[in-house]
Design a protein around this motif. Structure first.
Motif, PDB file in Angstrom:
ATOM      1  N   THR A 148      94.379 104.912 -78.931  1.00 15.32           N
ATOM      2  CA  THR A 148      94.864 103.823 -78.075  1.00 15.32           C
ATOM      3  C   THR A 148      96.034 104.275 -77.219  1.00 15.32           C
ATOM      4  OG1 THR A 148      94.205 102.178 -79.724  1.00 15.32           O
ATOM      5  CG2 THR A 148      95.786 101.467 -78.052  1.00 15.32           C
ATOM      6  N   LEU A 149      96.938 105.035 -77.800  1.00 15.03           N
ATOM      7  CA  LEU A 149      98.133 105.457 -77.084  1.00 15.03           C
ATOM      8  C   LEU A 149      97.831 106.459 -75.971  1.00 15.03           C
ATOM      9  CD1 LEU A 149     100.717 105.802 -79.984  1.00 15.03           C
ATOM     10  CD2 LEU A 149     100.565 104.012 -78.272  1.00 15.03           C
ATOM     11  N   LEU A 150      96.643 107.002 -75.972  1.00 13.84           N
ATOM     12  CA  LEU A 150      96.250 107.907 -74.897  1.00 13.84           C
ATOM     13  C   LEU A 150      95.841 107.139 -73.636  1.00 13.84           C
ATOM     14  CD1 LEU A 150      94.246 110.599 -76.910  1.00 13.84           C
ATOM     15  CD2 LEU A 150      96.623 110.687 -76.125  1.00 13.84           C
ATOM     16  N   LEU A 151      95.765 105.802 -73.739  1.00 18.47           N
ATOM     17  CA  LEU A 151      95.475 104.960 -72.578  1.00 18.47           C
ATOM     18  C   LEU A 151      96.767 104.730 -71.789  1.00 18.47           C
ATOM     19  CD1 LEU A 151      93.323 102.248 -74.415  1.00 18.47           C
ATOM     20  CD2 LEU A 151      92.470 104.227 -73.123  1.00 18.47           C
ATOM     21  N   ASN A 152      96.654 104.057 -70.624  1.00 14.58           N
ATOM     22  CA  ASN A 152      97.868 103.783 -69.842  1.00 14.58           C
ATOM     23  C   ASN A 152      98.606 102.563 -70.403  1.00 14.58           C
ATOM     24  OD1 ASN A 152      96.958 101.282 -68.567  1.00 14.58           O
ATOM     25  ND2 ASN A 152      95.642 102.552 -67.290  1.00 14.58           N
ATOM     26  N   THR A 153      99.828 102.368 -69.934  1.00  6.55           N
ATOM     27  CA  THR A 153     100.714 101.340 -70.475  1.00  6.55           C
ATOM     28  C   THR A 153     100.124  99.945 -70.400  1.00  6.55           C
ATOM     29  OG1 THR A 153     102.643 102.651 -69.850  1.00  6.55           O
ATOM     30  CG2 THR A 153     103.018 100.331 -70.328  1.00  6.55           C
ATOM     31  N   ASN A 154      99.561  99.577 -69.243  1.00  7.60           N
ATOM     32  CA  ASN A 154      99.026  98.229 -69.057  1.00  7.60           C
ATOM     33  C   ASN A 154      97.861  97.953 -70.006  1.00  7.60           C
ATOM     34  OD1 ASN A 154     100.833  97.536 -67.045  1.00  7.60           O
ATOM     35  ND2 ASN A 154      99.533  98.342 -65.408  1.00  7.60           N
ATOM     36  N   LYS A 155      97.027  98.950 -70.258  1.00  7.19           N
ATOM     37  CA  LYS A 155      95.907  98.768 -71.180  1.00  7.19           C
ATOM     38  C   LYS A 155      96.407  98.596 -72.617  1.00  7.19           C
ATOM     39  CE  LYS A 155      92.269 101.131 -68.578  1.00  7.19           C
ATOM     40  NZ  LYS A 155      91.305 102.267 -68.552  1.00  7.19           N
ATOM     41  N   ILE A 156      97.459  99.343 -72.970  1.00  8.50           N
ATOM     42  CA  ILE A 156      98.030  99.226 -74.316  1.00  8.50           C
ATOM     43  C   ILE A 156      98.550  97.813 -74.539  1.00  8.50           C
ATOM     44  CG2 ILE A 156      99.912  99.993 -75.825  1.00  8.50           C
ATOM     45  CD1 ILE A 156      99.632 102.767 -74.499  1.00  8.50           C
ATOM     46  N   ILE A 157      99.358  97.305 -73.594  1.00 12.90           N
ATOM     47  CA  ILE A 157      99.911  95.960 -73.702  1.00 12.90           C
ATOM     48  C   ILE A 157      98.794  94.926 -73.692  1.00 12.90           C
ATOM     49  CG2 ILE A 157     101.350  94.227 -72.540  1.00 12.90           C
ATOM     50  CD1 ILE A 157     103.146  96.521 -71.608  1.00 12.90           C
ATOM     51  N   GLY A 158      97.749  95.160 -72.874  1.00 14.34           N
ATOM     52  CA  GLY A 158      96.615  94.234 -72.808  1.00 14.34           C
ATOM     53  C   GLY A 158      95.874  94.123 -74.122  1.00 14.34           C
ATOM     54  N   ILE A 159      95.688  95.257 -74.818  1.00 16.68           N
ATOM     55  CA  ILE A 159      95.000  95.257 -76.112  1.00 16.68           C
ATOM     56  C   ILE A 159      95.798  94.445 -77.130  1.00 16.68           C
ATOM     57  CG2 ILE A 159      94.368  96.715 -78.086  1.00 16.68           C
ATOM     58  CD1 ILE A 159      93.583  98.884 -76.054  1.00 16.68           C
ATOM     59  N   ILE A 160      97.107  94.677 -77.165  1.00 11.01           N
ATOM     60  CA  ILE A 160      97.975  93.940 -78.093  1.00 11.01           C
ATOM     61  C   ILE A 160      97.891  92.441 -77.822  1.00 11.01           C
ATOM     62  CG2 ILE A 160     100.371  93.546 -78.779  1.00 11.01           C
ATOM     63  CD1 ILE A 160     100.890  96.511 -78.290  1.00 11.01           C
ATOM     64  N   ALA A 161      97.948  92.069 -76.534  1.00 10.39           N
ATOM     65  CA  ALA A 161      97.920  90.655 -76.158  1.00 10.39           C
ATOM     66  C   ALA A 161      96.584  89.998 -76.491  1.00 10.39           C
ATOM     67  CB  ALA A 161      98.201  90.512 -74.661  1.00 10.39           C
ATOM     68  N   THR A 162      95.492  90.738 -76.394  1.00  6.10           N
ATOM     69  CA  THR A 162      94.166  90.189 -76.661  1.00  6.10           C
ATOM     70  C   THR A 162      93.941  89.937 -78.142  1.00  6.10           C
ATOM     71  OG1 THR A 162      93.262  91.335 -74.728  1.00  6.10           O
ATOM     72  CG2 THR A 162      91.682  90.576 -76.386  1.00  6.10           C
ATOM     73  N   ILE A 163      94.398  90.852 -78.979  1.00  7.11           N
ATOM     74  CA  ILE A 163      94.151  90.770 -80.422  1.00  7.11           C
ATOM     75  C   ILE A 163      95.018  89.727 -81.107  1.00  7.11           C
ATOM     76  CG2 ILE A 163      94.373  92.057 -82.591  1.00  7.11           C
ATOM     77  CD1 ILE A 163      93.467  94.532 -81.136  1.00  7.11           C
ATOM     78  N   THR A 164      96.248  89.578 -80.652  1.00 11.22           N
ATOM     79  CA  THR A 164      97.229  88.753 -81.354  1.00 11.22           C
ATOM     80  C   THR A 164      96.788  87.313 -81.631  1.00 11.22           C
ATOM     81  OG1 THR A 164      99.027  90.122 -80.496  1.00 11.22           O
ATOM     82  CG2 THR A 164      99.610  87.928 -81.313  1.00 11.22           C
ATOM     83  N   PRO A 165      96.228  86.557 -80.660  1.00 14.32           N
ATOM     84  CA  PRO A 165      95.824  85.172 -80.956  1.00 14.32           C
ATOM     85  C   PRO A 165      94.798  85.064 -82.081  1.00 14.32           C
ATOM     86  CG  PRO A 165      95.891  85.538 -78.587  1.00 14.32           C
ATOM     87  CD  PRO A 165      96.047  86.876 -79.228  1.00 14.32           C
ATOM     88  N   TYR A 166      93.847  85.989 -82.137  1.00 14.36           N
ATOM     89  CA  TYR A 166      92.856  85.980 -83.219  1.00 14.36           C
ATOM     90  C   TYR A 166      93.538  86.183 -84.568  1.00 14.36           C
ATOM     91  CZ  TYR A 166      89.668  88.143 -86.549  1.00 14.36           C
ATOM     92  OH  TYR A 166      89.003  88.484 -87.702  1.00 14.36           O
ATOM     93  N   LEU A 167      94.465  87.117 -84.620  1.00 15.74           N
ATOM     94  CA  LEU A 167      95.158  87.402 -85.873  1.00 15.74           C
ATOM     95  C   LEU A 167      95.930  86.180 -86.349  1.00 15.74           C
ATOM     96  CD1 LEU A 167      96.583  90.937 -84.981  1.00 15.74           C
ATOM     97  CD2 LEU A 167      94.419  90.374 -86.083  1.00 15.74           C
ATOM     98  N   ILE A 168      96.624  85.535 -85.439  1.00 15.40           N
ATOM     99  CA  ILE A 168      97.408  84.355 -85.792  1.00 15.40           C
ATOM    100  C   ILE A 168      96.508  83.248 -86.331  1.00 15.40           C
ATOM    101  CG2 ILE A 168      98.840  82.480 -84.855  1.00 15.40           C
ATOM    102  CD1 ILE A 168     100.033  84.540 -82.935  1.00 15.40           C
ATOM    103  N   ALA A 169      95.361  83.030 -85.676  1.00 16.19           N
ATOM    104  CA  ALA A 169      94.449  81.960 -86.079  1.00 16.19           C
ATOM    105  C   ALA A 169      93.901  82.205 -87.484  1.00 16.19           C
ATOM    106  CB  ALA A 169      93.301  81.845 -85.082  1.00 16.19           C
TER     107      ALA A 169
END
Length: 307
Positions: A86-107
């Motif tokens: 994951t860290l081999l991707l660019n910054t925006n993709k890294i932040i995007g992945i974190i933002a996408t996963i978080t709501p599912y985890l919380i639910a």
């Protein structure tokens, strides 16, 4: 207490990050600490970013072992490989992945905890008696609250600073800090209540939330294990990314080799064990994080709007 502190400090660090247009936590730490304290804070926070990532690798090993019977070493290897990729991707993709996963985890965690609270078998008196027998970082509840916020902030402030440093709208950054602190606080309250009322089930477990889910149904346990691994993944990505960009810019030629080397070293260090790492890294980080909180609040009060 922790919820109130998370809300206020989330807002404070979001303001500092966007005001200074920070690309690394170093800029904010030098700003709030000055020429002499800033470098010390920088060294401490940078060290603990790596330490938390190591704890996450070890936590992944414990989760795989507790839920699927897989060797902890294998589980840690799997998590380390995914995080490095994951860290081999660019910054925006890294932040995007974190933002996408978080709501599912919380639910998922929210549903599990609510169910556990409403299916408790112990009386509050019995739960209290058992809870008091469990080991704790400190015997004082107020100090525990500040320690909990302190070590979370010491680890999370770096990523919060980087994310808000790229946000031009100060109101958006500030609201993100406030809402993030509030949601985190609510989850903490639910987790603590759930563990308290089911203390007979979770006592002595590396992953108490996972144990709660497994008591409901094996399928729910698997879903929760996936959610926990997702949280571990999110945290490890954030910590290792913040640690790496402290030394090399994401667009530089040295960034990718650094990610591979640092990630591999993190896996090796995780072999010490999850509970051992939590007991040493987190408590020490909590005490050292007090300085970060005091200086950040002082800097925010000094020039909250001028930068």
């Amino acid at each position: 207490m922790t919820t109130a502190l998370f809300i206020f400090l989330g807002y404070t660090f979001a303001q500092l990050g966007t005001n200074l247009k920070a690309n690394s936590h170093k800029e904010v730490l030098y700003y709030i600490g000055g020429r002499f304290v800033g470098p010390v804070l920088d060294i401490v926070i940078t060290f603990f970013l790596f330490g938390v990532a190591v704890v996450m690798f070890a936590g992944a090993g414990s989760t795989f072992n507790q839920m699927f019977g897989v060797s902890p070493v294998v589980g840690s290897i799997i998590m380390a490989a995914i995080v490095i990729s994951t860290l081999l991707l660019n910054t925006n993709k890294i932040i995007g992945i974190i933002a996408t996963i978080t709501p599912y985890l919380i639910a998922v965690i929210f549903v599990i905890l609510i169910y556990s609270i409403f299916t408790m078998d112990l009386s509050l008196t019995e739960a209290d008696e058992l809870a008091r027998q469990q080991p704790s970082a400190t015997s004082n509840w107020l100090l525990s609250a500040f320690l909990y916020v302190s070590y979370n902030l010491a680890a999370g402030a770096a990523l919060l600073i980087i994310m808000t440093g790229n946000e031009k709208d100060k109101k958006v950054a500030s609201m993100g800090g406030i809402l993030g602190g509030f949601i985190l606080g609510m989850l903490i309250i639910l987790i603590h209540i759930a563990m308290f009322v089911r203390i007979d089930v979770v006592a002595g477990k590396d992953m108490p939330t996972l144990e709660l889910a497994s008591q409901i149904h094996p399928a729910v346990g698997i879903l929760t294990a996936i959610a926990l691994l997702g949280m571990i993944y999110n945290t490890a990505v954030g910590m290792l990314y913040s640690f790496t960009v402290r030394f090399t810019a994401p667009e530089s030629k040295t960034y990718r080799p650094a990610v591979i080397v640092i990630g591999s070293l993190g896996f090796i260090a995780s072999l010490i064990g999850f509970t051992t790492l939590v007991g040493s890294v987190y408590v020490v980080m909590g005490y050292l994080g007090f300085a970060l909180i005091v200086l950040a609040v002082a800097a925010w009060l000094r020039k909250p709007q001028d930068n």
